[in-house]
Design an enzyme around this catalytic site. Sequence first.
Site, PDB file in Angstrom:
ATOM      1  N   HIS A  59     -54.056 -76.394 -34.023  1.00 23.56           N
ATOM      2  CA  HIS A  59     -54.569 -76.250 -32.660  1.00 23.56           C
ATOM      3  C   HIS A  59     -55.924 -75.547 -32.622  1.00 23.56           C
ATOM      4  O   HIS A  59     -56.150 -74.566 -33.329  1.00 23.56           O
ATOM      5  CB  HIS A  59     -53.562 -75.432 -31.835  1.00 23.56           C
ATOM      6  CG  HIS A  59     -53.937 -75.254 -30.407  1.00 23.56           C
ATOM      7  ND1 HIS A  59     -53.937 -74.020 -29.780  1.00 23.56           N
ATOM      8  CD2 HIS A  59     -54.316 -76.144 -29.460  1.00 23.56           C
ATOM      9  CE1 HIS A  59     -54.276 -74.165 -28.513  1.00 23.56           C
ATOM     10  NE2 HIS A  59     -54.520 -75.445 -28.295  1.00 23.56           N
ATOM     11  N   GLU A  79     -56.416 -80.801 -34.253  1.00 20.92           N
ATOM     12  CA  GLU A  79     -56.828 -80.958 -32.855  1.00 20.92           C
ATOM     13  C   GLU A  79     -58.107 -80.162 -32.654  1.00 20.92           C
ATOM     14  O   GLU A  79     -58.141 -78.954 -32.920  1.00 20.92           O
ATOM     15  CB  GLU A  79     -55.723 -80.474 -31.917  1.00 20.92           C
ATOM     16  CG  GLU A  79     -56.018 -80.676 -30.429  1.00 20.92           C
ATOM     17  CD  GLU A  79     -56.520 -79.410 -29.730  1.00 20.92           C
ATOM     18  OE1 GLU A  79     -56.885 -79.500 -28.550  1.00 20.92           O
ATOM     19  OE2 GLU A  79     -56.566 -78.333 -30.378  1.00 20.92           O
ATOM     20  N   ASP A  81     -61.084 -79.268 -29.892  1.00 27.97           N
ATOM     21  CA  ASP A  81     -61.568 -79.305 -28.507  1.00 27.97           C
ATOM     22  C   ASP A  81     -63.046 -79.667 -28.530  1.00 27.97           C
ATOM     23  O   ASP A  81     -63.834 -79.059 -29.259  1.00 27.97           O
ATOM     24  CB  ASP A  81     -61.360 -77.954 -27.833  1.00 27.97           C
ATOM     25  CG  ASP A  81     -59.895 -77.574 -27.772  1.00 27.97           C
ATOM     26  OD1 ASP A  81     -59.145 -78.246 -27.053  1.00 27.97           O
ATOM     27  OD2 ASP A  81     -59.496 -76.613 -28.461  1.00 27.97           O
ATOM     28  N   ASP A 127     -59.775 -83.476 -28.293  1.00 24.74           N
ATOM     29  CA  ASP A 127     -59.377 -83.052 -26.949  1.00 24.74           C
ATOM     30  C   ASP A 127     -60.652 -82.968 -26.121  1.00 24.74           C
ATOM     31  O   ASP A 127     -61.390 -81.986 -26.182  1.00 24.74           O
ATOM     32  CB  ASP A 127     -58.660 -81.702 -27.030  1.00 24.74           C
ATOM     33  CG  ASP A 127     -58.078 -81.257 -25.700  1.00 24.74           C
ATOM     34  OD1 ASP A 127     -58.481 -81.800 -24.652  1.00 24.74           O
ATOM     35  OD2 ASP A 127     -57.227 -80.346 -25.697  1.00 24.74           O
TER      36      ASP A 127
END
Length: 323
Positions: A59, A79, A81, A127
């Site tokens: 994350h 993941e 961002d 993301d």
Amino acid sequence: MISLLRLCSFLAAGSILVQGSPIIAPSAPTWDTPNNFTSPSNFTSKPGNEASPFWLIGHRVLTKGGVRAALGHGANALEVDITGWWNGWYGDHDGLPSSAGDKVADLFDEIAYRRRQGAQVSFVWLDLKNPDFNKNGVNIVSLMTLCREKLEPAGVRVLFGFYSSQTSGHAFRFVKQVLNENEAIGIDGSFEPVEKDFEKNGIRVEKRVFSSGLFNPDFNFGTCQDRASGVCTQLREGKESHKFGKVFGWTVSSYTRKDHVYKMMEVGVDGLIYGFVASHYYNHKDIRQTIRTIRGWLDEHRDTHRLATNDDNPWSMSSRKSS
């Protein structure tokens, strides 16, 4: 390949409010698709055992150090961002002057290098915080070009992740038109609206990724069997519907109840995002403990589940062969 005329028709004038960020994209975008906008192919295909592959997704991987830490911990997907700024795409969750990590180009170079060195990194989940951003050549086309020039030739697939509120934007409409065999498109939200969005947009099932979660799933977890809005219920309904290629849950941290982690895995999620709730990824005992929790369940169910490898294609219904 999408024609320039058709692409331009997507880009009608109009101010676009960038979600989750103070940055405002200009009206009347002008995106050009590169002539060499092709689909690189560097993917192996080798059947695994019949156990279902599972993706352990790091994350908020926003720095090159975070890439190294996550892969060192055993993550097999990342993941990231993504926020567009006037001078490029960055690993950036908050879109604030002090929140940006490394440039996306540098992150992708690091990921590709690690993959070529043998790291298990199946895909990168983008993301997208402000996907309709368009300034100084920083737009969804330039982001996809980075993916196809840096990640995909190294054998790393890509998930373009949107929120339900973003599916009417230019970026979503563009991405769905030009997906290649190495790419998929994700929508995060509630099961029924997400399923309708995918159907309305005519996206093939194997290219659909449904995700549902909360910064702490414990706050709205549900019973997994009810018909309410709880995270576990949404994930279960997504899996049972067979309307999506993959279903992922988020975010598992050291604070998430162990029984809730296990219940999400029991309803059949294909992977879980894990890590810190409100910080970028780095080496820390709490993250290592979270990984042990997830892997503990996998160890107990090794006859039916296993960690995915680079030979598993997440965008295939069988998950074991390249497209």
